[in-house]
Scaffold this motif. Structure first.
Motif, mmCIF file in Angstrom:
data_model
loop_
_atom_site.group_PDB
_atom_site.id
_atom_site.type_symbol
_atom_site.label_atom_id
_atom_site.label_comp_id
_atom_site.label_asym_id
_atom_site.label_seq_id
_atom_site.Cartn_x
_atom_site.Cartn_y
_atom_site.Cartn_z
ATOM 1 N N HIS A 32 0.829 -1.203 0.000
ATOM 2 C CA HIS A 32 0.000 0.000 0.000
ATOM 3 C C HIS A 32 0.867 1.257 0.000
ATOM 4 C CE1 HIS A 32 -3.007 2.950 0.909
ATOM 5 N NE2 HIS A 32 -2.470 3.217 2.082
ATOM 6 N N ALA A 85 -1.902 -4.481 -6.119
ATOM 7 C CA ALA A 85 -3.208 -4.925 -5.634
ATOM 8 C C ALA A 85 -3.711 -6.039 -6.543
ATOM 9 C CB ALA A 85 -4.192 -3.758 -5.650
ATOM 10 N N ASP A 108 -8.531 0.849 -4.113
ATOM 11 C CA ASP A 108 -7.905 -0.444 -3.801
ATOM 12 C C ASP A 108 -6.649 -0.268 -2.954
ATOM 13 O OD1 ASP A 108 -5.772 0.223 -5.458
ATOM 14 O OD2 ASP A 108 -6.306 -1.174 -7.051
ATOM 15 N N LEU A 109 -6.053 -1.378 -2.624
ATOM 16 C CA LEU A 109 -4.863 -1.433 -1.785
ATOM 17 C C LEU A 109 -3.738 -0.532 -2.297
ATOM 18 C CD1 LEU A 109 -3.372 -3.268 0.451
ATOM 19 C CD2 LEU A 109 -2.536 -4.558 -1.517
ATOM 20 N N VAL A 391 -7.610 0.959 4.230
ATOM 21 C CA VAL A 391 -6.654 -0.121 3.964
ATOM 22 C C VAL A 391 -6.139 -0.698 5.290
ATOM 23 C CG1 VAL A 391 -4.330 -0.615 3.068
ATOM 24 C CG2 VAL A 391 -5.995 0.584 1.632
#
Ligand SMILES: [Zn+2]
Length: 410
Positions: A32, A85, A108-109, A391
Motif C-alpha cells: 500500500h 493490488a 484499492d490497496l 486499507v
C-alpha cells in the motif's frame, strides 16, 4: 478519527488465525505504501527468507489479496517481480464530504480510485442529503460485488467518532454519519471510519507522500481556517475522541476577533481567505478558499499589484509561518508538510512567511530548522488518507482472516 461497527458483532477470529495473517498484513501494508515494490525489496524489508517470501506471496495471490507482475530488470542479479493490488482484491468505499460538494469512490490497496458518483449539497442540511449519499454508498457496494470491505469518510469539519460536529463553512447542525451505511445489507457489515480532511491529508502524506519515512511529522492544511495533525510512526495522533488537531483554535490570533467556534483570538481567523479579505478591506468572502486562491494566483502572476493586496498577503504569510513555529516548539517534528491554500500563501510571500517562521522558533530549533514541504498529494490528499484508513482496516489480520474464509486462500 474513530471507527464504529454497523451491525451485530460477528464471531471472533481466533488468535491463531490472526497470527497466521500477521506477516501477510505487514506485506500488504508495505505494498500500500509502495505499490510496485519488488519481491526482493519487500522480502528484505520484512527480513523474510526467500522460501518464506515465496510461500507468503503464493498464499496472498491465492486469496486474491496480491497481484504480481514481472519487474523490469535493473542491473545484475536474479530477475524479480513487482507487487500490486489483486485485480479482484478487497476495496474501500471512500465518501468525500468537502465544502464544494461530495463524491463516492472505490479504492484499492495500491491507491487506485474510481469515482462512483458525485453531487452537490444545495441548501440542504445533512439529514436531507446524507440519505442520498447513503444510496450512492449502497450502489458502490453493489458495484464492488462483495469486494468492498470498509467505508471511510472524509469530512471538511470536526468529527468525533462517527458524529459530524461542525462543517467548515456551511453552518450544518450535528449529524450522525452512521446513516451513510444504513442501506447496506445487514449480512455484509462494513466498518464505518471517519476523519477530518486535515487529519486524513496528513495520513496520506505520511504513508505515501512528502512525509514518508519521517518518524514524527506535522501536517498543516489551510482551507477555511487551519487544521492539522501530528503523525508519529505514520499514525495520526487524534486524541481520545478523534477530534484533536484543531490547531486553528489556538490563541495565535487577534484577541479582539471572535471566532465562529465561540473562542476569541483563534489562529483560524489569521491565515485564510477571510483574513486576506479583512486585511485588504474586502467584505467577508462567501467562499474563502476560492477568494484566497484567486487573489494569490493573481498576485503571483502579476495580474494585480495593489499595495493593499500585497500587504494583506504578507500579514497572512507571516502569521502562518509564526503559528507553524509555535507548533514546532510544541511538537518537535522532523518535518512539516503543508496543503490546501498554505503552499500558495507561502509562495506568494516567501520572505514574510520565513520571517514569521524563523522568529517564532526557539533558538535551538533554528540550528536545525525542520523543513516545511509542500504536500505531494495536493487536493487528493484527504481522499487518499481516507483510503489509507480503510486499507488499515481491510489489511488487519482479523479482516484478512475473514476475507481468507471467502477465498481459496483461507
Ligand atoms: Zn476558534
Amino acid at each position: 478519527m474513530m471507527a464504529r461497527s454497523k451491525a451485530a458483532p460477528r464471531s471472533p477470529v481466533s488468535r491463531s488465525a490472526r497470527l497466521r495473517w500477521s506477516t501477510g498484513s505487514e506485506l500488504l501494508r508495505l505494498v500500500h505504501s509502495e505499490p510496485g515494490i519488488t519481491r526482493t525489496e519487500a522480502s528484505d524489508r520484512l527480513s523474510l527468507a526467500s522460501g518464506a517470501t515465496t510461500e507468503l506471496i503464493e498464499r496472498l495471490r491465492g486469496a486474491r489479496l496480491l497481484g504480481e507482475h514481472p519487474a523490469p530488470r535493473s542491473g545484475p542479479g536474479r530477475p524479480t517481480t513487482s507487487l500490486h493490488a489483486h485485480p479482484l482484491g478487497p476495496l474501500v468505499i471512500v465518501v468525500d464530504l468537502r465544502t464544494a460538494g461530495w463524491r463516492v469512490l472505490l479504492g484499492d490497496l495500491a491507491g487506485e480510485t474510481s469515482e462512483v458518483e458525485a453531487g452537490f449539497y444545495g441548501d440542504e442540511q445533512p439529514a436531507q442529503f446524507l440519505p442520498r449519499i447513503a444510496r450512492s454508498v449502497t450502489r458502490a457496494a453493489e458495484q464492488s460485488r462483495g469486494r468492498a470491505r470498509a467505508v471511510a469518510v472524509v469530512v471538511a469539519g470536526t468529527v468525533t467518532g462517527s458524529r459530524l460536529l461542525q462543517f467548515a463553512t456551511r453552518g450544518w447542525s450535528e449529524a450522525d454519519l452512521g446513516m451513510l451505511t444504513e442501506g447496506l445489507p445487514a449480512s455484509s457489515p462494513l466498518r464505518l471510519l471517519a476523519g477530518n480532511d486535515a487529519t486524513l491529508g496528513g495520513l496520506a502524506e505520511a504513508r505515501t507522500g512528502a512525509a514518508r519515512g519521517a518518524r514524527v511529522a506535522l501536517h498543516i492544511l489551510v482551507a477555511v481556517g487551519v487544521g492539522g495533525v501530528l503523525l508519529v510512526d505514520e499514525q495520526p495522533m487524534t486524541g481520545a475522541r478523534g477530534a484533536g488537531g484543531e490547531y486553528g483554535h489556538l490563541p495565535f490570533g487577534d484577541p479582539e476577533l471572535v471566532c465562529p467556534c465561540g473562542a476569541r483570538g483563534c489562529w483560524d481567523l489569521m491565515v485564510d481567505g477571510r483574513a486576506l479579505a479583512r486585511h485588504r478591506g474586502d467584505p467577508p468572502p462567501d467562499d474563502p478558499v476560492a477568494y484566497a486562491t484567486r487573489l494569490l494566483g493573481d498576485l503571483t502572476r502579476g495580474v494585480i499589484s495593489d499595495p493593499a493586496a500585497r500587504h494583506a498577503i504578507e500579514l497572512v504569510a507571516h502569521d502562518l509561518g509564526a503559528g507553524i513555529a509555535g507548533l514546532v516548539n510544541l511538537h518537535d517534528p522532523e518535518l512539516i508538510t503543508i496543503a490546501g491554500v498554505a503552499p500558495l500563501i507561502r509562495h506568494a510571500a516567501p520572505e514574510a512567511f520565513d520571517r514569521g517562521y524563523q522568529n517564532g522558533l526557539m533558538t535551538f530549533h533554528r540550528r536545525e530548522t525542520p523543513a516545511i514541504l509542500d504536500g505531494l498529494h495536493g487536493d487528493e490528499g484527504p481522499v487518499l488518507g481516507a483510503l489509507s484508513l480503510g486499507v488499515d482496516e481491510i489489511t488487519s489480520p482479523t479482516a484478512l482472516a475473514r476475507w481468507g474464509e471467502l477465498t481459496s486462500g483461507g
